[in-house]
Write a protein that holds these residues in place. Structure first.
Motif, PDB file in Angstrom:
ATOM      1  N   THR A 236      53.031  54.322  44.708  1.00  0.00           N
ATOM      2  CA  THR A 236      53.897  53.672  43.719  1.00  0.00           C
ATOM      3  C   THR A 236      53.268  52.427  43.103  1.00  0.00           C
ATOM      4  OG1 THR A 236      55.010  52.397  45.444  1.00  0.00           O
ATOM      5  CG2 THR A 236      55.990  54.531  44.842  1.00  0.00           C
ATOM      6  N   ALA A 237      51.971  52.227  43.318  1.00  0.00           N
ATOM      7  CA  ALA A 237      51.301  51.038  42.761  1.00  0.00           C
ATOM      8  C   ALA A 237      51.393  51.034  41.238  1.00  0.00           C
ATOM      9  CB  ALA A 237      49.839  51.009  43.198  1.00  0.00           C
ATOM     10  N   ASN A 238      51.671  49.862  40.686  1.00  0.00           N
ATOM     11  CA  ASN A 238      51.708  49.724  39.222  1.00  0.00           C
ATOM     12  C   ASN A 238      50.328  49.972  38.638  1.00  0.00           C
ATOM     13  OD1 ASN A 238      54.438  49.044  39.197  1.00  0.00           O
ATOM     14  ND2 ASN A 238      53.967  46.879  39.536  1.00  0.00           N
ATOM     15  N   TYR A 239      49.329  49.350  39.226  1.00  0.00           N
ATOM     16  CA  TYR A 239      47.945  49.603  38.817  1.00  0.00           C
ATOM     17  C   TYR A 239      46.986  48.979  39.811  1.00  0.00           C
ATOM     18  CZ  TYR A 239      48.277  44.926  36.706  1.00  0.00           C
ATOM     19  OH  TYR A 239      48.487  43.597  36.482  1.00  0.00           O
ATOM     20  N   THR A 240      45.752  49.425  39.699  1.00  0.00           N
ATOM     21  CA  THR A 240      44.646  48.849  40.452  1.00  0.00           C
ATOM     22  C   THR A 240      43.578  48.539  39.421  1.00  0.00           C
ATOM     23  OG1 THR A 240      43.764  51.052  40.889  1.00  0.00           O
ATOM     24  CG2 THR A 240      45.170  50.105  42.576  1.00  0.00           C
ATOM     25  N   ASP A 241      43.413  47.284  39.108  1.00  0.00           N
ATOM     26  CA  ASP A 241      42.519  46.899  38.028  1.00  0.00           C
ATOM     27  C   ASP A 241      41.439  45.950  38.531  1.00  0.00           C
ATOM     28  OD1 ASP A 241      41.480  46.794  35.464  1.00  0.00           O
ATOM     29  OD2 ASP A 241      42.790  45.145  34.862  1.00  0.00           O
ATOM     30  N   VAL A 242      40.542  46.485  39.364  1.00  0.00           N
ATOM     31  CA  VAL A 242      39.382  45.731  39.835  1.00  0.00           C
ATOM     32  C   VAL A 242      38.162  46.646  39.815  1.00  0.00           C
ATOM     33  CG1 VAL A 242      40.713  44.109  41.256  1.00  0.00           C
ATOM     34  CG2 VAL A 242      39.833  46.208  42.289  1.00  0.00           C
ATOM     35  N   GLY A 243      37.001  46.038  39.859  1.00  0.00           N
ATOM     36  CA  GLY A 243      35.763  46.799  39.815  1.00  0.00           C
ATOM     37  C   GLY A 243      35.475  47.549  41.100  1.00  0.00           C
ATOM     38  N   VAL A 244      34.664  48.597  40.968  1.00  0.00           N
ATOM     39  CA  VAL A 244      34.333  49.431  42.130  1.00  0.00           C
ATOM     40  C   VAL A 244      33.544  48.677  43.191  1.00  0.00           C
ATOM     41  CG1 VAL A 244      34.439  51.601  40.842  1.00  0.00           C
ATOM     42  CG2 VAL A 244      32.254  50.386  41.039  1.00  0.00           C
ATOM     43  N   GLY A 245      32.983  47.545  42.851  1.00  0.00           N
ATOM     44  CA  GLY A 245      32.275  46.736  43.843  1.00  0.00           C
ATOM     45  C   GLY A 245      33.187  46.225  44.941  1.00  0.00           C
ATOM     46  N   TRP A 246      34.481  46.164  44.658  1.00  0.00           N
ATOM     47  CA  TRP A 246      35.447  45.698  45.656  1.00  0.00           C
ATOM     48  C   TRP A 246      36.106  46.846  46.411  1.00  0.00           C
ATOM     49  CZ3 TRP A 246      38.116  41.437  42.255  1.00  0.00           C
ATOM     50  CH2 TRP A 246      37.273  40.314  42.192  1.00  0.00           C
ATOM     51  N   LEU A 247      35.685  48.089  46.162  1.00  0.00           N
ATOM     52  CA  LEU A 247      36.278  49.235  46.846  1.00  0.00           C
ATOM     53  C   LEU A 247      36.140  49.119  48.363  1.00  0.00           C
ATOM     54  CD1 LEU A 247      37.734  51.927  46.753  1.00  0.00           C
ATOM     55  CD2 LEU A 247      35.517  53.043  46.378  1.00  0.00           C
ATOM     56  N   GLY A 248      34.997  48.682  48.843  1.00  0.00           N
ATOM     57  CA  GLY A 248      34.807  48.504  50.285  1.00  0.00           C
ATOM     58  C   GLY A 248      35.795  47.511  50.870  1.00  0.00           C
ATOM     59  N   LEU A 249      36.094  46.449  50.124  1.00  0.00           N
ATOM     60  CA  LEU A 249      37.067  45.452  50.588  1.00  0.00           C
ATOM     61  C   LEU A 249      38.481  46.035  50.610  1.00  0.00           C
ATOM     62  CD1 LEU A 249      35.801  42.276  48.690  1.00  0.00           C
ATOM     63  CD2 LEU A 249      35.410  42.903  51.093  1.00  0.00           C
ATOM     64  N   VAL A 250      38.807  46.849  49.613  1.00  0.00           N
ATOM     65  CA  VAL A 250      40.126  47.494  49.584  1.00  0.00           C
ATOM     66  C   VAL A 250      40.257  48.430  50.783  1.00  0.00           C
ATOM     67  CG1 VAL A 250      41.633  49.069  48.304  1.00  0.00           C
ATOM     68  CG2 VAL A 250      40.384  47.283  47.083  1.00  0.00           C
ATOM     69  N   ARG A 251      39.229  49.234  51.032  1.00  0.00           N
ATOM     70  CA  ARG A 251      39.264  50.152  52.177  1.00  0.00           C
ATOM     71  C   ARG A 251      39.378  49.389  53.493  1.00  0.00           C
ATOM     72  NH1 ARG A 251      34.504  53.904  49.769  1.00  0.00           N
ATOM     73  NH2 ARG A 251      35.848  55.549  48.900  1.00  0.00           N
ATOM     74  N   GLU A 252      38.589  48.317  53.617  1.00  0.00           N
ATOM     75  CA  GLU A 252      38.615  47.507  54.832  1.00  0.00           C
ATOM     76  C   GLU A 252      40.011  46.923  55.044  1.00  0.00           C
ATOM     77  OE1 GLU A 252      36.612  43.285  55.853  1.00  0.00           O
ATOM     78  OE2 GLU A 252      35.183  44.838  55.240  1.00  0.00           O
ATOM     79  N   PHE A 253      40.621  46.421  53.970  1.00  0.00           N
ATOM     80  CA  PHE A 253      41.967  45.866  54.052  1.00  0.00           C
ATOM     81  C   PHE A 253      42.955  46.921  54.562  1.00  0.00           C
ATOM     82  CE2 PHE A 253      45.871  46.170  51.380  1.00  0.00           C
ATOM     83  CZ  PHE A 253      46.679  45.355  52.159  1.00  0.00           C
TER      84      PHE A 253
END
Length: 164
Positions: free
Chosen positions: A24-41
């Motif tokens: 239900t996320a409205n959006y995810t608007d960050v660069g793919v360089g932060w994908l590892g941080l999102v996964r880690e979170f």
């Protein structure tokens, strides 16, 4: 580098990887360089709060901001850690980076970039830590935590000097 001239994380990819968390996320608007941080979170937060729901992820003042519903301390600390580490991680490629703040009087986006992805102009801006709360977060119960790079964790701490 204009703001959106690099690959962005796709919400559909996050929904597929983490069913229920980003549906239900409205959006995810960050660069793919932060994908590892999102996964880690998410991987760090879910064991603390299996009902975790992320509403949006975006960049603000060169760091990632995660809006989610969780009152659980372990999940909130995982969120704080990911947000803080985004200020040391290139949003384009995930390599170590620096917050690039434009000089006074210059109107431009703050960005977290490595030297390779920063323009000549952005490299001339210099790098540095951001503000008196750099690396700190306060929880709802008033406890302060700070990011400890040695252990890659948020640890209890005294408030920043301005709050003592």
């Amino acid at each position: 580098m204009p703001m959106h001239e690099f690959p962005r994380i796709k919400k559909d990819d996050l929904v597929a990887e983490f069913p229920g968390v980003f549906d239900t996320a409205n959006y995810t608007d960050v660069g793919v360089g932060w994908l590892g941080l999102v996964r880690e979170f998410v991987n760090e937060a879910l064991p603390h709060d299996p009902a975790l729901i992320v509403h949006e992820i975006k960049e603000k003042w060169a760091t990632m901001r995660i809006w989610c519903d969780t009152p659980v301390l372990g999940a909130r600390l995982a969120k704080g850690k990911a947000e803080f580490k985004s200020g040391m991680t290139c949003e384009v490629c995930g390599a170590p980076g620096h917050i690039r703040r434009p000089p006074p009087g210059r109107h431009a986006w703050w960005r977290t970039l490595c030297d390779e992805h920063a323009s000549d102009d952005q490299r001339s801006w210099g790098t540095g830590h951001q503000g008196p709360f750099y690396g700190h977060m306060q929880t709802r119960d008033g406890q302060w935590y700070r990011y400890d790079e040695t252990t890659d964790s948020m640890i209890p701490s005294e408030p920043p000097a301005q709050w003592r």
